[in-house]
Write a protein that holds these residues in place. Structure first.
Motif, mmCIF file in Angstrom:
data_model
loop_
_atom_site.group_PDB
_atom_site.id
_atom_site.type_symbol
_atom_site.label_atom_id
_atom_site.label_comp_id
_atom_site.label_asym_id
_atom_site.label_seq_id
_atom_site.Cartn_x
_atom_site.Cartn_y
_atom_site.Cartn_z
ATOM 1 N N GLU A 14 0.816 -1.222 0.000
ATOM 2 C CA GLU A 14 0.000 0.000 0.000
ATOM 3 C C GLU A 14 0.851 1.275 0.000
ATOM 4 O O GLU A 14 0.545 2.237 -0.697
ATOM 5 N N CYS A 167 -7.665 2.866 -4.266
ATOM 6 C CA CYS A 167 -6.935 1.603 -4.166
ATOM 7 C C CYS A 167 -5.515 1.695 -4.705
ATOM 8 O O CYS A 167 -4.693 0.819 -4.426
ATOM 9 N N GLU A 168 -5.220 2.730 -5.498
ATOM 10 C CA GLU A 168 -3.872 2.888 -6.051
ATOM 11 C C GLU A 168 -2.867 3.084 -4.914
ATOM 12 O O GLU A 168 -3.070 3.933 -4.036
ATOM 13 N N TYR A 235 -6.957 -4.442 -5.104
ATOM 14 C CA TYR A 235 -6.730 -3.609 -6.292
ATOM 15 C C TYR A 235 -7.179 -4.375 -7.531
ATOM 16 O O TYR A 235 -6.951 -5.594 -7.599
ATOM 17 N N PRO A 236 -7.828 -3.765 -8.528
ATOM 18 C CA PRO A 236 -8.192 -2.352 -8.705
ATOM 19 C C PRO A 236 -9.664 -2.074 -8.404
ATOM 20 O O PRO A 236 -10.464 -1.852 -9.328
ATOM 21 N N CYS A 410 -5.064 -1.521 -15.678
ATOM 22 C CA CYS A 410 -4.761 -1.460 -14.243
ATOM 23 C C CYS A 410 -3.340 -1.913 -13.915
ATOM 24 O O CYS A 410 -2.818 -1.600 -12.845
#
Length: 443
Positions: A14, A167-168, A235-236, A410
């Protein structure tokens, strides 16, 4: 059990280094370079000339069609030239260059921080105001918001979904915006609900933001029809189709729009921009942007005027570390390496990420071993290995049949590939080529 989407997905580190960092106003640039294509669709057409005086909020470029967006000056001063500048794509695009002379705003913009809860406009007028103010999707896609709100005939919006997933990796701008402007965001939600004629909204927030979930849940108790939905971290999940699947358990068919599933999805930053446009008559002239990196001395969430050079933003965060290998516009998964730090911040600039040389080095590509890991993680159910092969052989017909246009770019396939194959690079190229072929065929 927490909701999430059902097909594919990964769990990259993260690295939310700037989480908890309050939003800081970045000083004005000396010169603002404002691109005319800060959105998906036709570029805006300049409506000012060299020598014109402008204020913050002055319309300087008019939308070039329905799928386009107005551009407003983010500074006050003198237009020195209509020129071209490199943007995040690495290509030169038309722009307006303004010498900054103070900070004078258009008189009809309400600059107070007072919360305005009463919504007096009707649906049509709300959409018109959003269009006038040049609001676009601030999650990165930059789709003009008024277009999304204009539901096509034969479709009906059942649910408004607010994308507060973020979420990036690395990016924290949306999280800190919720902490600072939660009430304004909820009024913005009510505005969008009125524009769409829906009576229910779900705000999806990944479970790695417990403070934001608690804060928004507490505020939402006073807003009927608004639900805060914690989501499993994956993710994503911020992709429109993935978020619809997580919230509604509905799949959007290949080639179809989210409205076909009864949903309209808006980013949480866009919702705040809608509040400011409708309640304060404020055009989209600034945004929150995360500036971060493991070697950066002061990772920060800045409020920045459009047209500010990336170099100035990096300097405000402590300056560029000596071993910087790449400067990424956006996050590490979907962002793109910038060709220069002279590139200006735009409406779609959610983050600036500095990677060290070690982090940014690509490992040597090896032969595909048909392990199918890329297939397992693809959230669109595609076969990235085969798509890369199709692109390498320039087999565009097969590429189209293998649904390359459905790729959401993504980067999950490249992230998980044990052979270090640049799958996304090839798929992006193939997608653009096939989309061009489809457009030509329609003509």
């Amino acid at each position: 059990m927490l909701n999430t989407f059902r097909i594919g997905g990964i769990h990259p580190p993260e690295n939310k280094i700037s989480a908890g960092k309050p939003i800081v106003d970045l000083p004005l640039p000396k010169v603002a370079t404002i691109p005319l294509g800060q959105h998906i669709g036709a570029p805006a057409a300049a409506c000012v000339a060299k020598g014109d005086k402008v204020k913050v909020g002055t319309l300087i470029a008019k939308a070039g069609g329905f799928v386009s967006a107005n551009i407003h000056s983010s500074v006050s001063g003198t237009v020195v030239k209509i020129d071209t500048t490199y943007d995040a794509s690495g290509y030169k695009k038309p722009c307006i260059v303004i010498n900054v002379e103070g900070d004078e705003w258009e008189e009809n913009i309400d600059r107070s921080t007072d919360l305005v809860k009463e919504i007096t406009m009707e649906s049509k007028d709300i959409i018109g105001r959003i269009s006038e103010c040049g609001v676009v999707g601030l999650g990165g896609a930059t789709f003009p918001t008024h277009v999304k709100l204009s539901v096509p005939p034969g479709n009906k919006a059942e649910l408004l979904i607010i994308n507060a997933v973020e979420c990036e990796p690395y990016l924290t701008a949306d999280e800190m915006l919720m902490m600072a402007k939660g009430e304004e965001i909820l009024v913005g939600v009510r505005i969008l609900m009125k524009a769409l004629g829906v009576d229910k909204t779900v705000i999806g927030i990944e479970n790695n933001k417990p403070e934001a979930i608690r804060h928004m849940t507490s505020l939402a108790a006073n807003y009927p029809g608004v639900e805060i939905m914690p989501l499993k971290v994956k993710y994503p999940q911020g992709g429109e189709k993935q978020l619809i699947d997580a919230v509604m358990k509905r799949q959007v068919k290949s080639g179809a729009l989210p409205i076909s599933a009864g949903a309209v999805v808006q980013n949480v930053g866009t919702v705040f921009a809608v509040y400011e446009a409708v309640q304060k008559n404020k055009p989209l002239v600034e945004r929150i942007c995360t500036v971060t990196g493991k070697k950066l001395s002061n990772p920060t969430n800045f409020r920045i005027r459009m047209g500010t050079p990336i170099a100035q933003i990096i300097e405000a965060a402590g300056g560029m570390p000596e071993d910087t290998g790449k400067v990424i516009g956006g996050g590490p998964m979907m962002g793109k390496a910038l060709v220069s730090t002279d590139i200006p911040l735009t409406k779609g600039s959610s983050g600036v990420l500095l990677l060290s040389r070690e982090e940014s080095e690509r490992k040597p590509m090896q032969n595909c071993i048909r392990c199918a890991k890329c297939v397992n993680v693809c959230p669109m159910g595609l076969n990235p290995a085969f798509l890369m092969r199709d692109v390498q052989y320039k087999d565009w017909e097969t590429c189209e049949k293998n649904y390359v246009v459905d790729c959401i770019e993504c980067g999950s396939c490249s992230f998980t590939c044990p052979a270090n194959r640049p799958l996304l690079d090839h798929i992006r190229m193939g997608k653009q080529t096939v989309m061009g072929i489809i457009r030509s065929r329609k003509k």
